[in-house]
Design a protein around this motif. Sequence first.
Motif, PDB file in Angstrom:
ATOM      1  N   PHE A 257       1.039  -1.181  -0.010  1.00 42.34           N
ATOM      2  CA  PHE A 257       0.287  -0.082   0.352  1.00 42.34           C
ATOM      3  C   PHE A 257       0.852   1.189   0.035  1.00 42.34           C
ATOM      4  O   PHE A 257       2.070   1.203   0.436  1.00 42.34           O
ATOM      5  N   THR A 289      -1.982   2.711  -3.115  1.00 40.65           N
ATOM      6  CA  THR A 289      -2.615   3.734  -2.394  1.00 40.65           C
ATOM      7  C   THR A 289      -2.751   3.255  -1.025  1.00 40.65           C
ATOM      8  O   THR A 289      -2.431   2.072  -0.701  1.00 40.65           O
ATOM      9  N   ARG A 291      -5.370   2.092   0.416  1.00 35.41           N
ATOM     10  CA  ARG A 291      -6.268   0.844   0.757  1.00 35.41           C
ATOM     11  C   ARG A 291      -6.242   0.024  -0.508  1.00 35.41           C
ATOM     12  O   ARG A 291      -6.937  -1.123  -0.576  1.00 35.41           O
ATOM     13  N   PHE A 292      -5.392   0.091  -1.333  1.00 39.26           N
ATOM     14  CA  PHE A 292      -5.409  -0.336  -2.715  1.00 39.26           C
ATOM     15  C   PHE A 292      -3.951  -0.718  -3.105  1.00 39.26           C
ATOM     16  O   PHE A 292      -3.157   0.195  -3.150  1.00 39.26           O
ATOM     17  N   LEU A 294      -1.591  -2.953  -6.306  1.00 36.14           N
ATOM     18  CA  LEU A 294      -1.771  -3.458  -7.605  1.00 36.14           C
ATOM     19  C   LEU A 294      -0.319  -4.010  -7.966  1.00 36.14           C
ATOM     20  O   LEU A 294       0.662  -3.060  -8.009  1.00 36.14           O
ATOM     21  N   ALA A 347      -3.693  -8.373  -6.901  1.00 35.26           N
ATOM     22  CA  ALA A 347      -4.307  -7.123  -6.225  1.00 35.26           C
ATOM     23  C   ALA A 347      -4.848  -7.260  -4.926  1.00 35.26           C
ATOM     24  O   ALA A 347      -5.316  -8.373  -4.440  1.00 35.26           O
ATOM     25  N   ASN A 348      -4.390  -6.263  -4.143  1.00 33.25           N
ATOM     26  CA  ASN A 348      -4.902  -6.271  -2.598  1.00 33.25           C
ATOM     27  C   ASN A 348      -5.876  -5.117  -2.467  1.00 33.25           C
ATOM     28  O   ASN A 348      -5.281  -3.871  -2.744  1.00 33.25           O
ATOM     29  N   TYR A 349      -7.162  -5.367  -1.770  1.00 29.63           N
ATOM     30  CA  TYR A 349      -8.069  -4.029  -1.399  1.00 29.63           C
ATOM     31  C   TYR A 349      -8.475  -4.315   0.200  1.00 29.63           C
ATOM     32  O   TYR A 349      -8.997  -5.176   0.252  1.00 29.63           O
ATOM     33  N   PRO A 351     -11.165  -2.548   2.244  1.00 27.76           N
ATOM     34  CA  PRO A 351     -12.390  -1.635   2.686  1.00 27.76           C
ATOM     35  C   PRO A 351     -12.434  -1.142   3.914  1.00 27.76           C
ATOM     36  O   PRO A 351     -12.931  -0.152   4.150  1.00 27.76           O
ATOM     37  N   GLN A 356      -9.800  -7.526   4.179  1.00 21.84           N
ATOM     38  CA  GLN A 356      -8.878  -7.347   2.918  1.00 21.84           C
ATOM     39  C   GLN A 356      -9.538  -8.231   1.919  1.00 21.84           C
ATOM     40  O   GLN A 356      -9.818  -9.656   2.181  1.00 21.84           O
ATOM     41  N   TYR A 398     -10.672 -13.591   0.784  1.00 24.25           N
ATOM     42  CA  TYR A 398     -11.164 -12.660   1.889  1.00 24.25           C
ATOM     43  C   TYR A 398     -10.661 -13.035   3.263  1.00 24.25           C
ATOM     44  O   TYR A 398     -10.852 -14.039   3.859  1.00 24.25           O
TER      45      TYR A 398
END
Length: 924
Positions: A257, A289, A291-292, A294, A347-349, A351, A356, A398
């Motif tokens: 991140f 970013t 929270r994201f 790639l 990709a990691n996200y 929210p 995650q 998840y």
Amino acid sequence: MRQARAIILSVVALAVAFNLALTYPLATAHAQEQQSGRGALSGTLTDASGANVAGAQIYLINPQQAVLNATKSDTEGRFKFADMPAGTYELRVTHRGFDNRRLSVKLASRETTDVAVTLEVNRIEERITVTAESGQAADRDRVAQQVNVIPESNILQRTTAVLAQVADEEVGVNLQRTSPTIGGIFVRGLTGKNVAVYVDGVRYTTSAQRGGISTFFNLNEPSSLRAVEILRGPNSAQYGSDSLGGTVNLVSRVPGFGGEEPETHGELNTFFTSADLSFGGNTLVTYGTRRFGLLANVNARRVNNLRPAGGIDSHSSITRFLGLPSDILGSRLTDTAFTQYGGTFHANYAPANDQQFIFHYQRAQQDGGKRYDQTLGGDGNLISDLRNLMLDFGYVRYLKQGVGFFDNGSVTASYNTQREERVNQGGRGNPRGNITHQPERTKVFGLSASLDKQFTRHNTFLVGADFYRETVDAPAFTVNPVAGTTVLSRPRIPDGARYITTGIYAQDVLEAIPERLRLSMAVRYHVASYRSRAENAAIVNGRPLFPDDSLREDSFSGRFGAVATVARGLNLSFNYSRGFRAPNITDLGTLGLVGNGFEVDALSAIALGGQIGTNAGADAISSGRPVAVLRSEHSNNFDGGLHFRRKRFDTDLTLFLTDLNNSISQQTLILPPGATGQFLGDQQITRQLPTGAVIVGLSTNPVLVRANFEDARLYGLEYTLDARLHRDLTFGGNFTMIRAYSKATGLPPNIEGGTPPATAFLRLRYEPAGKRYFVEAYSTLADEQTRLSSLDLADRRTGAARSRNDIRDFFNNGARARGLVQLDSFGVLRLVETNETLRQVQDRLLPPGTVQNGILVAGDGTVVPLFTRLPGYGLFNLRGGFRVGERSNIFLDFENIGDKSYRAPSWGIDGAGRSLTARYQYRF
């Protein structure tokens, strides 16, 4: 079987009682503390000279590969993570001027943990493992399971052609290389079907994989990995079926991140190797970013024809059947070139702070590959293609902190498609022989989930389950090149076959005496189910090519380990583990040409009244045991280790013993008299030996069948040493010795792949502190291997067996098609190089009535191995690296300087001769 199950159930009962007695009272007493259990981590970064390192990216990653937080080191090299959940984590540090660094950290509730991290250029090793125990990131000296951890810098250095080369230089493991494209890893003398492969905790191994090789292992891209972890010894309690010898875990690189502003980083790698004139590279880019994150990586490489030492191939069909050196056709080996390319997207996200999502997809393809050991490298055939080797692998995961009573939970859905088409023409190079096409596509859908909880002295109590459903599409057809006709034929494995593996497991890691005694235990109940239907088979001569078949097997597996710290830096370890392997689709349904010859499935052999031969050679006789439906294999492994680490000295000694019970081996099929003319699938039996062994046209070796035939034992020693002789000079090395034998006979067991010889690795590195370069001399030493089984001796890749009939077939077909044999002015076929006729060549190589390698050459069908041992060898090499500024690195590796010939068991190709590799890396 009952005794083994009783042992496992006893372990389970003790584990449960231990947990109830210690865990839940502690959980009640500390429930409030655990609910608010947050900790902090601070640290300082320095380089090898002690100077502070500023501007490094630092990530805190949990064992399920979720990036929990990120920061940068300040001008004094300091960093801090505040208000983080208590637990064990991977700390990952990246800086474009140094190798990436990984280490394990443990955050305690309401405390600040301090760490000091040293960054290096061309780091030799890593000590953190995230796969030896589920949900744990730990120092490998503190886990009972023996594990090799190979960092990304070493992965890139070693894998000049294929991923399996990461096994080079490692203790307890060896490289297996069937062809230029196909390879795998020996773990404690076992490979192929006995070693499970996982990617980021997702099962990569499929039930259609072959017994002694790993067709799709090398389709994983080395530059997309941040570590390869190899667990030595079975761990079926965690990884399920196939982990009889060990488990290979591929840990993917993940994006980090960013901070308040988006950040973009990446690297370019290029390389060239002279031995096979290979070249290629990759481009990797990350974007992050708050929270994201790639990551995207694209790669391609071209590997051209290999030059072995002296330009000579020891197992060439020209040597095997004509007695001539292989270089009469040139110093480079034809049919050893291929192209590989692909890409990875990750990709990691996040929210929210406690959730995650992870998405991972990788695509790879090999073009132009061939089974060199079936063409000029062994059998002399004209066609043995590996077409359309393709991989599509992906998963969605998840992760959630705080799932009811548990601290963490994860759910993973995965999809894995592995495709290939084998195209073969037998007959020792007969251009008029039938050409078989066997396309296969294995599709796997998987689900897995786990929950974990930490208590005061329990690092992680974890429960989990997994489910994998596999289906195989395997249409097959045969082309007659003379008539130009095409007919449906029996595939290697049944078309439409289905295979399911599922299991539930539990694990606990207990600090029984904090900082002194660490205990770990795990147990699994596993079920495997196989089914194939005759309705999916092609109808030939009014009958389906394969019958209905089904099997269900279940088993308990477990492990128990202890690590005792008896003094500062001195640990003693003990580990018991029980492995489990259910017969897979290859075991149950194979009928066709495989690495060791032609193999028939059990049902077809039973229908013809087949019996199991005493070995896998042409001299086998009936054991008196009828061929039967296969049952599961098990292994019981015991190992003990000593681990001593000081600032300037680090050494490990491990002794192990592994019993393989109910082992599935390949044995010669014995049929009742009069079998000639009958069919095995679509192949007609052309000859039957007086012993009852039978032969078909695709192979001159007797037909094989798999059977639960013998119990085997493997034992050995593993030793490593690293010492800093001077501030700038380090010495290191390792030694591995393995011995295997059948409990019934004391002879080498018929385990596919054979047993590697005693092997040592040595290195001496000069790396002056504060400088930008290093130089390292290193050497690999292998003893000769004289303990070859009957399966090894019959294997074209090892023993290179041949008969006078084989010599005749190659002389009249493959040699003539390649211009080595021509008609003279009288219309007589002669070997051009020596002007010999067929009879003269046969008499020179295998004179009737003489003893060759202990075998009496009694007739044209007597099979005699060319080699009854594998010679030892010693390789001397020199490598070095130089850093240009903070962005660029140049790496040079001069290998096999003495141009020595070498080959390991079940290799279908000799090792590379004298070679220079140049690699350039640019980071941004």
